[in-house]
Design a protein around this motif. Structure first.
Motif, PDB file in Angstrom:
ATOM      1  N   ASN A   1      33.492  43.716  32.888  1.00  0.00           N
ATOM      2  CA  ASN A   1      32.504  44.734  33.240  1.00  0.00           C
ATOM      3  C   ASN A   1      31.180  44.047  33.561  1.00  0.00           C
ATOM      4  N   LEU A   2      30.771  44.133  34.837  1.00  0.00           N
ATOM      5  CA  LEU A   2      29.511  43.551  35.299  1.00  0.00           C
ATOM      6  C   LEU A   2      28.577  44.632  35.835  1.00  0.00           C
ATOM      7  N   GLY A   3      28.848  45.877  35.496  1.00  0.00           N
ATOM      8  CA  GLY A   3      28.050  46.988  35.993  1.00  0.00           C
ATOM      9  C   GLY A   3      26.616  46.960  35.513  1.00  0.00           C
ATOM     10  N   MET A   4      25.735  47.643  36.255  1.00  0.00           N
ATOM     11  CA  MET A   4      24.327  47.808  35.897  1.00  0.00           C
ATOM     12  C   MET A   4      23.617  46.473  35.739  1.00  0.00           C
ATOM     13  N   ASN A   5      23.734  45.644  36.764  1.00  0.00           N
ATOM     14  CA  ASN A   5      23.002  44.388  36.833  1.00  0.00           C
ATOM     15  C   ASN A   5      22.316  44.300  38.191  1.00  0.00           C
ATOM     16  N   GLN A   6      22.075  43.090  38.683  1.00  0.00           N
ATOM     17  CA  GLN A   6      21.402  42.901  39.972  1.00  0.00           C
ATOM     18  C   GLN A   6      22.232  41.972  40.851  1.00  0.00           C
ATOM     19  N   LEU A   7      23.522  42.236  40.910  1.00  0.00           N
ATOM     20  CA  LEU A   7      24.467  41.371  41.614  1.00  0.00           C
ATOM     21  C   LEU A   7      24.696  41.831  43.048  1.00  0.00           C
ATOM     22  N   ASP A   8      24.816  40.871  43.958  1.00  0.00           N
ATOM     23  CA  ASP A   8      25.191  41.205  45.332  1.00  0.00           C
ATOM     24  C   ASP A   8      26.396  40.390  45.808  1.00  0.00           C
ATOM     25  N   THR A   9      26.772  39.376  45.061  1.00  0.00           N
ATOM     26  CA  THR A   9      27.971  38.597  45.348  1.00  0.00           C
ATOM     27  C   THR A   9      28.607  38.165  44.029  1.00  0.00           C
ATOM     28  N   LEU A  10      29.851  37.695  44.109  1.00  0.00           N
ATOM     29  CA  LEU A  10      30.557  37.177  42.944  1.00  0.00           C
ATOM     30  C   LEU A  10      31.012  35.752  43.236  1.00  0.00           C
ATOM     31  N   PRO A  11      31.159  34.919  42.203  1.00  0.00           N
ATOM     32  CA  PRO A  11      31.653  33.559  42.427  1.00  0.00           C
ATOM     33  C   PRO A  11      33.034  33.593  43.090  1.00  0.00           C
ATOM     34  N   SER A  12      33.202  32.800  44.135  1.00  0.00           N
ATOM     35  CA  SER A  12      34.482  32.778  44.847  1.00  0.00           C
ATOM     36  C   SER A  12      35.614  32.280  43.956  1.00  0.00           C
ATOM     37  N   THR A  13      35.273  31.564  42.901  1.00  0.00           N
ATOM     38  CA  THR A  13      36.292  31.043  41.989  1.00  0.00           C
ATOM     39  C   THR A  13      37.024  32.154  41.246  1.00  0.00           C
ATOM     40  N   MET A  14      36.465  33.366  41.251  1.00  0.00           N
ATOM     41  CA  MET A  14      37.105  34.476  40.554  1.00  0.00           C
ATOM     42  C   MET A  14      38.416  34.887  41.203  1.00  0.00           C
ATOM     43  N   VAL A  15      38.715  34.326  42.350  1.00  0.00           N
ATOM     44  CA  VAL A  15      39.995  34.596  43.005  1.00  0.00           C
ATOM     45  C   VAL A  15      41.157  34.098  42.147  1.00  0.00           C
ATOM     46  N   ALA A  16      40.853  33.220  41.184  1.00  0.00           N
ATOM     47  CA  ALA A  16      41.894  32.664  40.314  1.00  0.00           C
ATOM     48  C   ALA A  16      42.200  33.547  39.106  1.00  0.00           C
ATOM     49  N   LEU A  17      41.507  34.673  38.973  1.00  0.00           N
ATOM     50  CA  LEU A  17      41.712  35.549  37.820  1.00  0.00           C
ATOM     51  C   LEU A  17      42.957  36.417  38.031  1.00  0.00           C
ATOM     52  N   ASP A  18      44.105  35.799  37.956  1.00  0.00           N
ATOM     53  CA  ASP A  18      45.364  36.479  38.253  1.00  0.00           C
ATOM     54  C   ASP A  18      45.707  37.597  37.275  1.00  0.00           C
ATOM     55  N   SER A  19      45.155  37.551  36.051  1.00  0.00           N
ATOM     56  CA  SER A  19      45.483  38.558  35.042  1.00  0.00           C
ATOM     57  C   SER A  19      44.529  39.745  35.052  1.00  0.00           C
ATOM     58  N   LEU A  20      43.466  39.680  35.869  1.00  0.00           N
ATOM     59  CA  LEU A  20      42.440  40.724  35.865  1.00  0.00           C
ATOM     60  C   LEU A  20      43.016  42.059  36.329  1.00  0.00           C
ATOM     61  N   GLN A  21      42.801  43.096  35.520  1.00  0.00           N
ATOM     62  CA  GLN A  21      43.305  44.430  35.823  1.00  0.00           C
ATOM     63  C   GLN A  21      42.184  45.425  36.095  1.00  0.00           C
ATOM     64  N   GLU A  22      41.038  45.266  35.412  1.00  0.00           N
ATOM     65  CA  GLU A  22      39.934  46.208  35.546  1.00  0.00           C
ATOM     66  C   GLU A  22      38.628  45.455  35.800  1.00  0.00           C
TER      67      GLU A  22
ATOM     68  N   LEU B   1      39.019  40.364  46.168  1.00  0.00           N
ATOM     69  CA  LEU B   1      39.568  41.387  45.280  1.00  0.00           C
ATOM     70  C   LEU B   1      40.949  41.835  45.742  1.00  0.00           C
ATOM     71  N   ASN B   2      41.166  41.820  47.043  1.00  0.00           N
ATOM     72  CA  ASN B   2      42.457  42.248  47.566  1.00  0.00           C
ATOM     73  C   ASN B   2      43.564  41.241  47.294  1.00  0.00           C
ATOM     74  N   VAL B   3      43.193  40.036  46.877  1.00  0.00           N
ATOM     75  CA  VAL B   3      44.178  38.998  46.587  1.00  0.00           C
ATOM     76  C   VAL B   3      44.691  39.106  45.156  1.00  0.00           C
ATOM     77  N   LEU B   4      43.888  39.708  44.277  1.00  0.00           N
ATOM     78  CA  LEU B   4      44.251  39.807  42.862  1.00  0.00           C
ATOM     79  C   LEU B   4      45.320  40.884  42.684  1.00  0.00           C
ATOM     80  N   ARG B   5      46.541  40.474  42.470  1.00  0.00           N
ATOM     81  CA  ARG B   5      47.680  41.390  42.464  1.00  0.00           C
ATOM     82  C   ARG B   5      47.671  42.366  41.296  1.00  0.00           C
ATOM     83  N   ASP B   6      47.161  41.936  40.141  1.00  0.00           N
ATOM     84  CA  ASP B   6      47.179  42.804  38.962  1.00  0.00           C
ATOM     85  C   ASP B   6      45.977  43.738  38.893  1.00  0.00           C
TER      86      ASP B   6
END
Length: 263
Positions: A126-147, A162-167
């Motif tokens: 959960n990264l809601g309610m911050n000041q983000l406009d991009t995410l680290p590209s390395t997060m593409v490796a979060l294969d277990s991420l569901q929410e 985000l479309n690459v993360l199957r779970d």
């Protein structure tokens, strides 16, 4: 209850922390230090090697220690509603972490480390309610991420990986300046011209007596369909939660506001 609350905030010692550890119903060791006026991350917590869950939410913490990754036993970490502007690289050492809540802080995209991509066990972020406009590209490796919660940020574009993360099945992108386009099976939504009103949950113990009474009265009116516009409320009744009152703050993530992606 920790003592020594003063100009520097509540002081938490190792002795106090150990006494505050409780067993959860599923047999995990949980340390709750929420809403205690803590301004500095208690470094004594780095010596706790057998804590599974740590709750430091709703405090005044501005910085995490560079070696926070030393608490390698953590599977659940809640830091929502603090004053964090960045997260140290060492968080990538928390390889057992399954749930991480960093919502309602002061995080910028520059403050998110690439090491977030090392959290291979992460299921909920959960990264809601911050000041983000991009995410680290390395997060593409979060294969277990569901929410993934990205609501109330500054995203102009939906992160492509985000479309690459199957779970990944639940993504909340509400109240961002992003323009959605209808995708082919990608689960993108068309932006609405008018802002959508949402509700957040807060525990009753965090409300003053007047606010608690007001919220309960409102909940009863909506549930029964009474008052003005009663016919409308009969068609759309709110869901009630044991020990929780709506609406108000972001003390607890309301899973009902997650947007379910179409896969």
């Amino acid at each position: 209850m920790p003592k020594g609350k003063g100009a520097k905030g509540t002081k938490v010692t190792l002795k106090i922390a150990k006494k505050a550890i409780r067993m959860t119903l599923d047999g995990r060791r949980r340390l709750t230090l929420s809403n205690m006026g803590i301004t500095v991350f208690p470094k004594c917590l780095l010596k706790l090697t057998n804590v599974d869950e740590l709750d430091l939410s709703r405090n005044l913490i501005q910085k995490l220690p560079d070696n926070i990754g030393n608490i390698s036993s953590l599977r659940w970490l809640d830091l929502h509603s603090n004053k964090l502007e960045s997260v140290p690289e060492s968080i990538g050492n928390l390889v057992e972490l399954a749930h991480l809540n960093l919502s309602n802080n002061r995080l910028t995209s520059a403050g998110l480390p690439s090491a977030l991509g090392f959290l291979n066990s992460l299921k909920s972020l959960n990264l809601g309610m911050n000041q983000l406009d991009t995410l680290p590209s390395t997060m593409v490796a979060l294969d277990s991420l569901q929410e993934l919660g990205l609501f109330d940020n500054l995203f102009n574009n939906l992160p492509e990986f985000l479309n690459v993360l199957r779970d990944l099945t639940k993504v909340n992108m509400k109240r961002n300046p992003v323009s959605y386009a209808q995708g082919d099976g990608e689960g993108m939504l068309k932006a609405k011209s008018e802002p959508e009103e949402d509700e957040y949950l807060i525990h009753e113990s965090s409300l003053c007596r007047t606010c608690l009474k007001r919220c309960k009265e409102q909940r009863e009116r909506l549930t029964r369909g009474g008052g003005e516009g009663g016919n409308m409320f009969k068609e759309k009744r709110i869901r009630t939660y044991t020990g929780l009152t709506v609406p108000n703050s972001v003390a607890t993530v309301n899973q009902d506001v997650w947007r379910i992606r179409k896969v």
